[in-house]
Design a protein around this motif. Sequence first.
Motif, PDB file in Angstrom:
ATOM      1  N   ILE A   1       0.944  -1.496  -0.105  1.00  0.00           N
ATOM      2  CA  ILE A   1      -0.062  -0.124   0.004  1.00  0.00           C
ATOM      3  C   ILE A   1       0.764   1.478   0.353  1.00  0.00           C
ATOM      4  N   GLU A   2       1.765   1.066   0.929  1.00  0.00           N
ATOM      5  CA  GLU A   2       2.645   2.753   0.949  1.00  0.00           C
ATOM      6  C   GLU A   2       3.714   2.715   0.211  1.00  0.00           C
ATOM      7  N   ASN A   3       4.133   1.669  -0.369  1.00  0.00           N
ATOM      8  CA  ASN A   3       4.972   2.097  -1.927  1.00  0.00           C
ATOM      9  C   ASN A   3       4.192   2.258  -2.576  1.00  0.00           C
ATOM     10  N   HIS A   4       4.340   3.411  -3.744  1.00  0.00           N
ATOM     11  CA  HIS A   4       3.908   4.277  -4.698  1.00  0.00           C
ATOM     12  C   HIS A   4       4.541   3.847  -6.102  1.00  0.00           C
ATOM     13  N   LYS A   5       5.874   4.518  -5.021  1.00  0.00           N
ATOM     14  CA  LYS A   5       7.145   4.918  -6.210  1.00  0.00           C
ATOM     15  C   LYS A   5       8.109   3.672  -6.420  1.00  0.00           C
ATOM     16  N   PRO A   6       9.069   4.150  -7.953  1.00  0.00           N
ATOM     17  CA  PRO A   6       9.110   2.657  -8.502  1.00  0.00           C
ATOM     18  C   PRO A   6      10.696   3.054  -7.163  1.00  0.00           C
ATOM     19  N   ILE A   7      11.136   1.287  -7.019  1.00  0.00           N
ATOM     20  CA  ILE A   7      12.231   1.803  -6.448  1.00  0.00           C
ATOM     21  C   ILE A   7      13.244   1.027  -7.602  1.00  0.00           C
ATOM     22  N   PRO A   8      15.111   2.077  -7.195  1.00  0.00           N
ATOM     23  CA  PRO A   8      16.062   1.613  -8.402  1.00  0.00           C
ATOM     24  C   PRO A   8      16.475  -0.062  -8.142  1.00  0.00           C
ATOM     25  N   ASP A   9      17.053  -0.783  -8.981  1.00  0.00           N
ATOM     26  CA  ASP A   9      17.927  -1.662  -8.655  1.00  0.00           C
ATOM     27  C   ASP A   9      17.204  -3.066  -7.792  1.00  0.00           C
ATOM     28  N   LYS A  10      15.803  -2.670  -7.757  1.00  0.00           N
ATOM     29  CA  LYS A  10      14.985  -3.537  -6.144  1.00  0.00           C
ATOM     30  C   LYS A  10      15.531  -4.869  -6.416  1.00  0.00           C
ATOM     31  N   LYS A  11      14.983  -5.352  -8.427  1.00  0.00           N
ATOM     32  CA  LYS A  11      15.252  -6.508  -8.183  1.00  0.00           C
ATOM     33  C   LYS A  11      17.191  -7.288  -7.875  1.00  0.00           C
ATOM     34  N   THR A  12      17.932  -6.396  -8.174  1.00  0.00           N
ATOM     35  CA  THR A  12      19.308  -6.468  -8.104  1.00  0.00           C
ATOM     36  C   THR A  12      19.256  -6.640  -6.386  1.00  0.00           C
ATOM     37  N   TYR A  13      18.377  -6.338  -5.492  1.00  0.00           N
ATOM     38  CA  TYR A  13      19.031  -6.875  -4.164  1.00  0.00           C
ATOM     39  C   TYR A  13      18.035  -7.893  -4.299  1.00  0.00           C
ATOM     40  N   ILE A  14      16.920  -7.936  -4.824  1.00  0.00           N
ATOM     41  CA  ILE A  14      16.548 -10.087  -4.621  1.00  0.00           C
ATOM     42  C   ILE A  14      17.260 -10.894  -5.274  1.00  0.00           C
ATOM     43  N   ASP A  15      17.742 -10.627  -6.143  1.00  0.00           N
ATOM     44  CA  ASP A  15      19.383 -11.989  -6.421  1.00  0.00           C
ATOM     45  C   ASP A  15      19.741 -11.749  -5.906  1.00  0.00           C
ATOM     46  N   GLU A  16      20.685 -10.911  -4.958  1.00  0.00           N
ATOM     47  CA  GLU A  16      21.258 -10.913  -4.345  1.00  0.00           C
ATOM     48  C   GLU A  16      21.635 -11.766  -3.333  1.00  0.00           C
ATOM     49  N   LEU A  17      20.514 -11.342  -2.329  1.00  0.00           N
ATOM     50  CA  LEU A  17      19.765 -12.387  -0.929  1.00  0.00           C
ATOM     51  C   LEU A  17      19.673 -13.055  -1.013  1.00  0.00           C
ATOM     52  N   ASP A  18      18.694 -13.673  -2.685  1.00  0.00           N
ATOM     53  CA  ASP A  18      18.700 -15.007  -3.335  1.00  0.00           C
ATOM     54  C   ASP A  18      19.723 -16.468  -3.096  1.00  0.00           C
ATOM     55  N   ASN A  19      21.406 -15.292  -3.453  1.00  0.00           N
ATOM     56  CA  ASN A  19      22.088 -16.397  -3.727  1.00  0.00           C
ATOM     57  C   ASN A  19      23.365 -16.414  -2.679  1.00  0.00           C
ATOM     58  N   LEU A  20      23.002 -15.525  -1.664  1.00  0.00           N
ATOM     59  CA  LEU A  20      23.294 -15.582  -0.401  1.00  0.00           C
ATOM     60  C   LEU A  20      24.345 -17.220  -0.378  1.00  0.00           C
ATOM     61  N   PRO A  21      25.311 -17.054   0.550  1.00  0.00           N
ATOM     62  CA  PRO A  21      26.270 -18.291   1.512  1.00  0.00           C
ATOM     63  C   PRO A  21      25.205 -18.299   2.663  1.00  0.00           C
ATOM     64  N   ILE A  22      25.300 -19.057   2.789  1.00  0.00           N
ATOM     65  CA  ILE A  22      23.356 -19.642   3.843  1.00  0.00           C
ATOM     66  C   ILE A  22      24.557 -19.453   5.171  1.00  0.00           C
TER      67      ILE A  22
END
Length: 333
Positions: free
Chosen positions: A69-90
């Motif tokens: 709801i509150e987020n309403h503007k594009p967030i630059p590079d948000k996909k890059t953060y998702i990809d980084e999080l998805d591939n971190l050493p466990i």
Amino acid sequence: MNYIGSKYKLSNFIESTICSVVGKDLSDKIFCDIFAGTGIVGRVFKNEVKKVIANDVEYYSYVLNKNYIENHKPIPDKKTYIDELDNLPIKKGLIYKNYCFGSGSGRQYFSDENGKKIDTVRQQIELWKNNGEINNNLYYFLLASLIESADKVANTASVYSAFLKRIKRSAQKKLILKSAEYIINGNQHIVFKEDSNNLIKKIEGDILYLDPPYNARQYGANYHLLNTIALYDNFIPKGKTGLRDYNKSQYCSKSSVKGAFEELIKQANFKYIFLSYNNEGLMSVDDVKNIMRKYGKYDLISTNYQRFRADKEENRNHKASKTKEYLHVLEKK
Ligand SMILES: C[S@@+](CC[C@H](N)C(=O)[O-])C[C@H]1O[C@@H](n2cnc3c(N)ncnc32)[C@H](O)[C@@H]1O
């Protein structure tokens, strides 16, 4: 998310009923979803109205609504953060320690691998927030993405009041972090995490949508693990299910619900009030009608609704049952 009382499937009925009462053009209206849960109703109105106010007493819901709801503007590079999080050493952390079998916790809400992945992602999000790498908009987007993705691989029948003895097929799948996409638009919206009956004294607007709990099932108990992932705080999990202390809503108790509901209606500074409730709730249709009609012009609209009941043990034993869903309408004096 498969959420108790979710209005996902009823959102068209709710939207069309509200428009038939208030009018098609809602562009100058303030819409408040004060028991917002997953935020699905606010999401439906986000593009239609001037401002959405969303609120829920649970922290996981606050996180979801801060994003959707509150987020309403594009967030630059948000996909890059998702990809980084998805591939971190466990790394291991408190979800693995307290809620996975391999740690010796005796609990099995997630596979060992998925529990560790939740810990890894959650710790990194907090690290980024603490070192100033991400702002609040990105923080809630990433947290909401984690909550939604973790919920998909939870080893439960549907809620977190119990885990399954064997890891079910969907919980065996590897957790993949998926973006919790929100609607981009030009308006500003606001999210609270307060008791509805406190918040109502501080806000005003045009359309108040009420979707309180219908029965005795407390959301804080049924979704405690989502709060634990969202808060990621230190506490001692209690008993077999690893419960944390949780909010107890007045709307989940037969002795307090009518008093709380009437007070909410009385205090509301909104012209139109819509209440979703079904015919199996703690308040009867007449209870609601008798309270609401004291405060203005009252109407009742209903639809048949096929809902799924979760059996205790297995997801696939879900049984379909028919209930009547009501939308109580009040135009306040
Ligand atoms: C029926 S659910 C709402 C579902 C939501 N409309 C959706 O589609 O996801 C009721 C919600 O009310 C919240 N709740 C219960 N008591 C509350 C209170 N006193 N103040 C604010 N929120 C409350 C619960 O946490 C839960 O998310």
